[in-house]
Design a protein around this motif. Structure first.
Motif, PDB file in Angstrom:
ATOM      1  N   SER A  66     -13.178   5.444   3.208  1.00 31.00           N
ATOM      2  CA  SER A  66     -11.672   5.820   2.497  1.00 31.00           C
ATOM      3  C   SER A  66     -11.071   4.371   1.833  1.00 31.00           C
ATOM      4  N   LYS A  67     -10.137   4.566   1.206  1.00 36.23           N
ATOM      5  CA  LYS A  67      -9.528   3.325   0.524  1.00 36.23           C
ATOM      6  C   LYS A  67      -7.995   3.297   0.344  1.00 36.23           C
ATOM      7  N   ALA A  68      -7.567   2.042   0.438  1.00 41.06           N
ATOM      8  CA  ALA A  68      -6.013   1.891   0.148  1.00 41.06           C
ATOM      9  C   ALA A  68      -5.595   1.848  -1.140  1.00 41.06           C
ATOM     10  N   SER A  77      -3.038   2.840   7.029  1.00 34.55           N
ATOM     11  CA  SER A  77      -2.723   1.333   6.418  1.00 34.55           C
ATOM     12  C   SER A  77      -2.318   0.451   7.380  1.00 34.55           C
ATOM     13  N   ALA A  78      -2.732  -0.780   7.639  1.00 35.62           N
ATOM     14  CA  ALA A  78      -2.553  -1.510   8.670  1.00 35.62           C
ATOM     15  C   ALA A  78      -1.184  -2.219   8.427  1.00 35.62           C
ATOM     16  N   VAL A 111       0.801  -1.188  -0.008  1.00 37.11           N
ATOM     17  CA  VAL A 111      -0.097   0.084   0.039  1.00 37.11           C
ATOM     18  C   VAL A 111       0.792   1.086  -0.123  1.00 37.11           C
ATOM     19  N   THR A 112       0.580   1.943  -0.846  1.00 30.52           N
ATOM     20  CA  THR A 112       1.406   3.447  -1.108  1.00 30.52           C
ATOM     21  C   THR A 112       0.824   4.570  -0.613  1.00 30.52           C
ATOM     22  N   ALA A 149      -3.681  -4.217  -3.661  1.00 29.04           N
ATOM     23  CA  ALA A 149      -2.643  -4.192  -2.870  1.00 29.04           C
ATOM     24  C   ALA A 149      -2.902  -5.550  -2.144  1.00 29.04           C
ATOM     25  N   SER A 150      -1.765  -6.050  -1.476  1.00 30.55           N
ATOM     26  CA  SER A 150      -2.264  -7.393  -0.879  1.00 30.55           C
ATOM     27  C   SER A 150      -2.918  -7.357   0.334  1.00 30.55           C
TER      28      SER A 150
END
Length: 368
Positions: free
Chosen positions: A184-186, A228-229, A162-163, A191-192
């Motif tokens: 919201s979104k990553a 992001s986690a 995730v960037t 992304a994995s």
């Protein structure tokens, strides 16, 4: 004998031409899981040979036997017919044997592939995949390559990081008691690990759940952060101001007014502690919350918004009473048919119920 040799040469020519059909393609390469690269043409070449042996050769053997039988029958030679019959039977047996042996070979490849070797990590399995014609587009793709990292234990698919995180819906302000869900979104979307975490810098002002649901608790400002986690540096945030709801504001007015219960009534006074009259009391209470009411009850009766009846009154509303000719008293409605007011010199600031203990001339709403 000459014809037989010519037929055999023709058969060999047909087989060779069929085998070489795919060999003109470019030398594309299949990566077999870190155990080395196998030229795609080679694998396809082997595959073509096996398919031809499995199907074409038995058919040609049978056709040749039938041709020999037809020639013997035409020649009306009993001995040649018997010889051709035996040869025909032999060719059928050979055809069955070829079909059987090739099928066994393909079965062995399949068994090795499914029970011993992993397709992603073993060269033999990679070859068997192509020879057995059971590869799907995800296993061997000649035009696209997947990102892999090779280690001592083989290869594995590379994780897409995730960037950044993007908040797609938010609010700059809410009222106490309100609820709202942040979306919201990553990025990137493939992304994995796209799991997100949510945080409020001041949970006493507003809380936010693990699913992004905000609950406004009290007035103030907090910062909502979505992170992001899997990548702590990828995050987005916004400031959120919590304002009083109208009901909350009205109740605060009543709570403040109740602090002065028992204080003296002074005609013409405006001190909530040393002494005040009815209009001085309502003016002083509302001044604390930034509202500038006129000085007298008559003037205050034109302030704010009209309320049609006592049944529609809310806490904080001003109730005006008259002596029949003019308005001469004002009180704060507390709710539940009760008022708080600076009543008279003998009782001071007190509560009274019912609210319509006198004839109500007007009701005005200050907070709306």
């Amino acid at each position: 004998m000459g014809d037989s040799m010519k037929n055999k040469k023709k058969l060999i020519a047909v087989i060779v031409s069929l085998i070489s059909i795919d060999s003109v393609s470019a030398m594309e390469v299949v990566d077999c899981g870190g155990l080395g690269s196998v030229p795609y043409v080679m694998i396809r070449f082997i595959n073509r040979i096996i398919n031809i042996i499995k199907v074409i050769v038995p058919v040609i053997l049978i056709i040749m036997g039938m041709i020999d039988m037809a020639k013997a029958t035409t020649a009306s030679d009993e001995k040649q017919m018997q010889t051709s019959r035996k040869m025909f039977i032999k060719r059928i047996i050979y055809a069955v044997m070829v079909l059987f042996v090739v099928s066994i070979v393909q079965l062995l490849f399949t068994i090795l592939q499914t029970s011993v070797f992993q397709k992603e990590n073993n060269l033999l399995s990679c070859v068997s995949c192509v020879i057995g014609n059971d590869c799907d587009s995800e296993e061997i793709d000649l035009k696209e390559t997947t990102a892999t990292s090779t280690g001592s234990k083989g290869s594995k698919t590379k994780k897409i990081k995730v960037t950044r995180v993007v908040i797609t819906s938010k609010k700059s302000s809410m009222k106490v008691g309100d609820k709202y869900t942040v979306t919201s979104k990553a990025m990137p979307i493939n992304a994995s690990n796209t799991k997100l975490t949510y945080k409020s810098s001041k949970p006493s002002v507003a809380t936010i759940s693990s699913t992004g649901k905000i609950k406004a608790k009290k007035t103030g400002t907090t910062t909502i952060t979505v992170q992001s986690a899997s990548n702590k540096s990828a995050k987005d945030s916004f400031k959120l101001t919590i304002k009083d709801s109208l009901d909350s504001k009205r109740q605060k007015v009543i709570d403040y007014a109740k602090k002065f219960l028992g204080n003296p009534y002074v005609y013409g006074g405006t001190s909530l502690t040393q002494g005040t009259d009815c209009s001085g009391f309502t003016m002083g209470v509302y001044k604390h919350f930034g509202y500038n009411l006129p000085r007298t009850s008559g003037s205050q009766s034109g302030y704010g918004k009209k309320v049609s009846s006592l049944s529609n009154a809310k806490p904080g509303d001003l109730l005006f009473y008259s002596n029949g000719t003019r308005i001469n008293h004002v009180a704060l409605y507390m709710g539940n048919n009760k008022v708080i007011h600076a009543s008279n010199p003998s009782t001071g600031i007190k509560t009274t119920s019912p609210a319509n203990y006198r004839t109500i001339a007007k009701i005005r709403r200050v907070i709306y």
